[in-house]
Design an enzyme around this catalytic site. Structure first.
Site, PDB file in Angstrom:
ATOM      1  N   GLU A 129      -7.195  19.177 -62.775  1.00 39.13           N
ATOM      2  CA  GLU A 129      -5.847  19.551 -62.351  1.00 39.13           C
ATOM      3  C   GLU A 129      -4.882  18.370 -62.481  1.00 39.13           C
ATOM      4  O   GLU A 129      -3.726  18.532 -62.909  1.00 39.13           O
ATOM      5  CB  GLU A 129      -5.883  20.055 -60.909  1.00 39.13           C
ATOM      6  CG  GLU A 129      -6.602  21.392 -60.727  1.00 39.13           C
ATOM      7  CD  GLU A 129      -8.121  21.270 -60.767  1.00 39.13           C
ATOM      8  OE1 GLU A 129      -8.787  22.311 -60.850  1.00 39.13           O
ATOM      9  OE2 GLU A 129      -8.635  20.129 -60.713  1.00 39.13           O
ATOM     10  N   GLY A 153     -13.435   0.728 -55.426  1.00 35.25           N
ATOM     11  CA  GLY A 153     -12.990   1.296 -54.163  1.00 35.25           C
ATOM     12  C   GLY A 153     -11.637   1.962 -54.302  1.00 35.25           C
ATOM     13  O   GLY A 153     -10.603   1.369 -53.958  1.00 35.25           O
ATOM     14  N   TYR A 154     -11.634   3.171 -54.850  1.00 38.09           N
ATOM     15  CA  TYR A 154     -10.394   3.938 -55.006  1.00 38.09           C
ATOM     16  C   TYR A 154     -10.369   5.119 -54.030  1.00 38.09           C
ATOM     17  O   TYR A 154      -9.614   5.141 -53.079  1.00 38.09           O
ATOM     18  CB  TYR A 154     -10.253   4.443 -56.446  1.00 38.09           C
ATOM     19  CG  TYR A 154      -9.532   3.509 -57.378  1.00 38.09           C
ATOM     20  CD1 TYR A 154      -9.592   2.134 -57.218  1.00 38.09           C
ATOM     21  CD2 TYR A 154      -8.791   3.998 -58.440  1.00 38.09           C
ATOM     22  CE1 TYR A 154      -8.929   1.277 -58.075  1.00 38.09           C
ATOM     23  CE2 TYR A 154      -8.120   3.155 -59.311  1.00 38.09           C
ATOM     24  CZ  TYR A 154      -8.183   1.801 -59.134  1.00 38.09           C
ATOM     25  OH  TYR A 154      -7.528   0.958 -59.988  1.00 38.09           O
ATOM     26  N   GLU A 185     -10.215   3.947 -67.839  1.00 38.21           N
ATOM     27  CA  GLU A 185     -11.330   4.765 -67.395  1.00 38.21           C
ATOM     28  C   GLU A 185     -11.341   6.109 -68.115  1.00 38.21           C
ATOM     29  O   GLU A 185     -12.395   6.626 -68.484  1.00 38.21           O
ATOM     30  CB  GLU A 185     -11.257   4.989 -65.882  1.00 38.21           C
ATOM     31  CG  GLU A 185     -12.418   5.800 -65.329  1.00 38.21           C
ATOM     32  CD  GLU A 185     -12.394   5.924 -63.820  1.00 38.21           C
ATOM     33  OE1 GLU A 185     -13.358   6.467 -63.258  1.00 38.21           O
ATOM     34  OE2 GLU A 185     -11.411   5.487 -63.202  1.00 38.21           O
TER      35      GLU A 185
END
Length: 402
Positions: A389, A129-130, A246
């Site tokens: 980006e 849950g980010y 990650e």
């Protein structure tokens, strides 16, 4: 830099190959091959996890004292490369490679004893849950609120693009516990049980027709203070640690090289309509050769990073380089697959999964059936885990000093 494996590393490679030959079943290989998305379905992912757990080859990124393998970075590379070439399915990464190392690093002894064994055994299945609506690349602007009430937190808000939330029984969340300090300082890392009345999971069907991601709503959901990792306000520090895992916690080049080899073989069997197989078209041949050379160069870069980590250097901005290059190479590969398969690559069956007795029959070939789904699914590679980006900004600031 010495690129040769030591005798011990070569012996380990032989052991891994023998294990894969014995324990990696045709069903698992076929399921992995026929999965267009990044995440495999839990039936094959968890089956492979349990096989590796029995062997003791699962928690490759965990400390030995917490149940890890104790492998060197080079051993991890060998293992991941051999798994890629053998066609093994991807493991459920959210528990094993994301929240697991966080608990190892920041969790209390009680939290380690409670959560880590259940991650390894696959009794708990995790989601992340980010991201939130309006807080994706600008993660520090998240608004999901957690208010402490005695020994619990009361949570309200929502998370989006939550992979496999429809399977998970736990979610690890970044929540705002203090709205009156700077954005990063007010964030806390909280583990929340999914099986409760205050949580609703709404599916998001992707362009590829896959149900991988969801939106998760918290309406007075609750989680015990014992489920908080670290201190209140430490969430941003923990989040950066997790994102490094990650973005650079795996070796991406081996899988890319395997898929390029497979695409080269497929190109040799697709008629061009003018001069034999598509593989003989000089434009296609040049694109395949260029892609392979850049993937090989990328593999050398990954090995150099592993060599530095083996010397004790922590993962840092180089993980952004890995994320940036691997994501763009993956998208270019999947775009080229669409070009090679042509009209046969346009098929996009709605059924899932695409393996097993009830899977739809492919038009022309399995590789052609996978082409459109993989192409559409891989549009997310340059977004998840931090967009291109974001990675370029990190590199500009921390590597180039701009």
């Amino acid at each position: 830099m010495d690129m040769d494996f030591t005798p011990d590393e070569l012996a380990f490679q032989t052991e891994v190959r023998a294990f894969l030959k014995t324990h990696l079943t045709d069903r698992l290989i076929d399921g992995a091959r026929r999965t267009p998305g990044v995440f495999v379905e839990p039936d094959i992912g968890l089956e492979w996890q349990r096989i590796l757990h029995t062997k003791g080859w699962l928690a490759t990124h965990w400390p030995v004292e917490d149940g890890g393998t104790g492998w060197t970075p080079v051993q991890r590379y060998i293992f991941e490369k051999e798994c890629a070439y053998a066609g093994a399915p991807a493991l459920p990464v959210l528990g094993l490679k994301l929240v697991g190392p966080v608990i190892c690093r920041f969790g209390t002894p009680e939290q380690k004893a409670r959560f880590l064994p259940r991650i390894l055994s696959a009794e708990d299945y995790w989601c992340q849950g980010y991201s939130e609506p309006g807080s994706g690349s600008d993660l520090a602007s998240l608004k999901t609120r957690a208010v402490r009430e005695g020994d619990h937190y009361r949570i309200n808000g929502s998370k989006i693009w939550t992979t496999h939330a429809h399977y998970a029984n736990w979610i690890f969340c970044l929540v705002r516990t203090d709205p009156d300090v700077s954005a990063q300082r007010g964030i806390t890392f909280l583990l929340v049980p999914m099986d409760q009345p205050g949580i609703t999971v709404t599916p998001i069907i992707t362009m590829a027709g896959d149900h991988e991601v969801n939106q998760v709503f918290f309406d007075d959901a609750a989680s015990s203070i014992d489920n908080r990792i670290g201190d209140e306000g430490q969430g941003w520090t923990i989040a950066k640690f997790l994102l490094e895992n990650e973005r650079g916690g795996s070796c991406f080049a081996p899988k890319l090289l395997v898929d390029i080899d497979r695409l080269m073989v497929a190109a040799g069997g697709v008629p061009s309509g003018t001069n034999g197989a598509v593989a003989h078209d000089p434009v296609i041949a040049r694109k395949l050769a260029s892609l392979r050379l850049r993937a090989q160069a990328f593999e050398i870069s990954e090995l150099r990073i592993l060599a530095e980590i083996a010397k004790g250097r922590p993962p840092g901005p180089q993980t952004s380089l890995v994320k940036l290059f691997s994501a763009n190479l993956r998208q270019e590969l999947d775009t080229l697959a669409m070009e090679i398969h042509g009209l046969n690559g346009l098929q996009l069956p709605a059924e899932r999964p695409l393996y097993g007795n009830e899977a739809p029959e492919p038009v022309a070939s399995v590789d052609a059936q996978m082409a459109a789904g993989r192409y559409l699914n891989s549009r997310a590679w340059t977004i998840f885990g931090g967009s291109d980006e974001v990675q370029k900004n990190i590199i500009a600031k921390t590597v180039l000093g701009l």
